[in-house]
Design a protein around this motif. Structure first.
Motif, PDB file in Angstrom:
ATOM      1  N   PHE A   1      18.437   5.131   0.407  1.00  0.00           N
ATOM      2  CA  PHE A   1      17.836   6.248   1.132  1.00  0.00           C
ATOM      3  C   PHE A   1      17.873   7.515   0.279  1.00  0.00           C
ATOM      4  CE2 PHE A   1      19.170   3.341   4.465  1.00  0.00           C
ATOM      5  CZ  PHE A   1      18.067   3.345   5.311  1.00  0.00           C
TER       6      PHE A   1
ATOM      7  N   THR B   1      16.910  11.674   0.088  1.00  0.00           N
ATOM      8  CA  THR B   1      16.643  12.830   0.936  1.00  0.00           C
ATOM      9  C   THR B   1      16.652  14.077   0.082  1.00  0.00           C
ATOM     10  OG1 THR B   1      17.228  13.916   3.023  1.00  0.00           O
ATOM     11  CG2 THR B   1      19.065  13.215   1.609  1.00  0.00           C
TER      12      THR B   1
ATOM     13  N   SER C   1      19.781  17.621   6.024  1.00  0.00           N
ATOM     14  CA  SER C   1      20.350  16.909   4.875  1.00  0.00           C
ATOM     15  C   SER C   1      20.651  17.905   3.766  1.00  0.00           C
ATOM     16  CB  SER C   1      19.364  15.854   4.367  1.00  0.00           C
ATOM     17  OG  SER C   1      18.093  16.429   4.145  1.00  0.00           O
TER      18      SER C   1
ATOM     19  N   VAL D   1      21.275  12.782   7.967  1.00  0.00           N
ATOM     20  CA  VAL D   1      22.106  11.878   7.157  1.00  0.00           C
ATOM     21  C   VAL D   1      23.017  11.066   8.076  1.00  0.00           C
ATOM     22  CG1 VAL D   1      23.995  11.794   5.468  1.00  0.00           C
ATOM     23  CG2 VAL D   1      22.016  13.287   5.073  1.00  0.00           C
TER      24      VAL D   1
ATOM     25  N   ARG E   1      23.156   7.087   8.670  1.00  0.00           N
ATOM     26  CA  ARG E   1      24.412   6.333   8.518  1.00  0.00           C
ATOM     27  C   ARG E   1      24.702   5.493   9.757  1.00  0.00           C
ATOM     28  NH1 ARG E   1      27.128  10.862   5.375  1.00  0.00           N
ATOM     29  NH2 ARG E   1      26.834  10.126   3.238  1.00  0.00           N
TER      30      ARG E   1
ATOM     31  N   ALA F   1      25.159   2.266   3.298  1.00  0.00           N
ATOM     32  CA  ALA F   1      24.211   3.367   3.105  1.00  0.00           C
ATOM     33  C   ALA F   1      24.423   4.013   1.752  1.00  0.00           C
ATOM     34  CB  ALA F   1      24.388   4.411   4.198  1.00  0.00           C
TER      35      ALA F   1
ATOM     36  N   ILE G   1      22.924   7.004   0.002  1.00  0.00           N
ATOM     37  CA  ILE G   1      22.056   8.145   0.310  1.00  0.00           C
ATOM     38  C   ILE G   1      22.169   9.147  -0.834  1.00  0.00           C
ATOM     39  CG2 ILE G   1      21.570  10.020   1.925  1.00  0.00           C
ATOM     40  CD1 ILE G   1      22.847   8.335   4.134  1.00  0.00           C
TER      41      ILE G   1
END
Length: 246
Positions: free
Chosen positions: A20, A22, A29, A42, A46, A56, A58
């Motif tokens: 992911f 962002t 985020s 976020v 999760r 995850a 991220i």
């Protein structure tokens, strides 16, 4: 050895691991001081990943890098993404995970009066982040009085020093930008709301339909059991919140 026992009992990630991506979009985020991704969206992601027994990863990146990587790379997704008509076909979508308002901000005491979109088109230069969905929105709506900057911080500086008359900010991000620059309350005010829009997770187009469905089902379950409301805070509009009796 607890580790191996846990591995036998917990079902594995059935939908395939997703990376992911962002951007810095406070409060949805942002990278914490330790570099770890934080923020409302976020935490929503999760929670979905946990529900699917996945892990995850991220990463917080500049918006254009996050968007282009997710478009080009199977197994990637980008959030929190506005589902614009030009983006619709580039991704598979899960959401909505948040609500965002686009507003034009002016310095308090400026003479800008905006009764309409037409008035906004003729109200002096508007600062906006280059390549952002807000920039696309202005272009699509035939605004020519646009001045682009790399970040909201630089947009704010242009508004404060008089380089532009207006700044196109958002209800979610503008308060954080003002706070980081210690701009006193009431100095910069919203003068016109251009758009209320929902935000989504945009998955690479090659993501399987089963994975998209699994994430959407997990999100719907999170909204139904109250987790989503706890993460994002109360007061979401009805379209985003499950109806609750009593």
């Amino acid at each position: 050895d607890h580790g191996s026992a846990d591995q036998h009992t917990a079902p594995a990630c059935a939908v395939g691991e997703i990376v992911f991506l962002t951007e810095e979009l406070y409060p949805f985020s942002y990278a914490g001081p330790d570099g770890v991704a934080r923020g409302q969206s976020v935490e929503v992601v999760r929670d979905l990943v946990r529900r699917l027994n996945c892990t995850a990863e991220i990463r917080v990146l500049p918006w254009s890098v996050a968007h282009d990587t997710a478009v080009a790379t199977p197994g990637y997704a980008v959030f929190s993404t506005v589902k614009t008509p030009e983006r619709e076909a580039r991704f598979s979508w899960v959401g909505p995970i948040a609500l965002l308002e686009y507003s034009l901000y002016a310095k308090n005491g400026s003479t800008v009066l905006l009764p309409s979109l037409e008035a906004a088109r003729n109200a002096g230069a508007i600062a906006v982040v280059e390549g952002d969905a807000r920039h696309d929105f202005l272009v699509k709506n035939n605004f020519s009085n646009i001045r682009t900057y790399p970040s909201d911080e630089e947009c704010l500086e242009a508004l404060m020093d008089g380089s532009v008359s207006l700044w196109m900010g958002t209800s979610a991000t503008t308060p954080g930008t003002l706070a980081r620059h210690a701009v006193p309350g009431g100095t910069v005010i919203p003068v016109y709301t251009l758009l209320r829009t929902e935000l989504f997770i945009a998955f690479n187009r090659e993501t399987s339909a089963a994975t998209i469905d699994a994430y959407q089902d997990a999100l719907d379950a999170s909204k139904a059991d109250g987790t989503f409301a706890r993460i994002t805070g109360a007061g979401l509009p009805a379209s985003l919140s499950p109806s609750v009796d009593g």
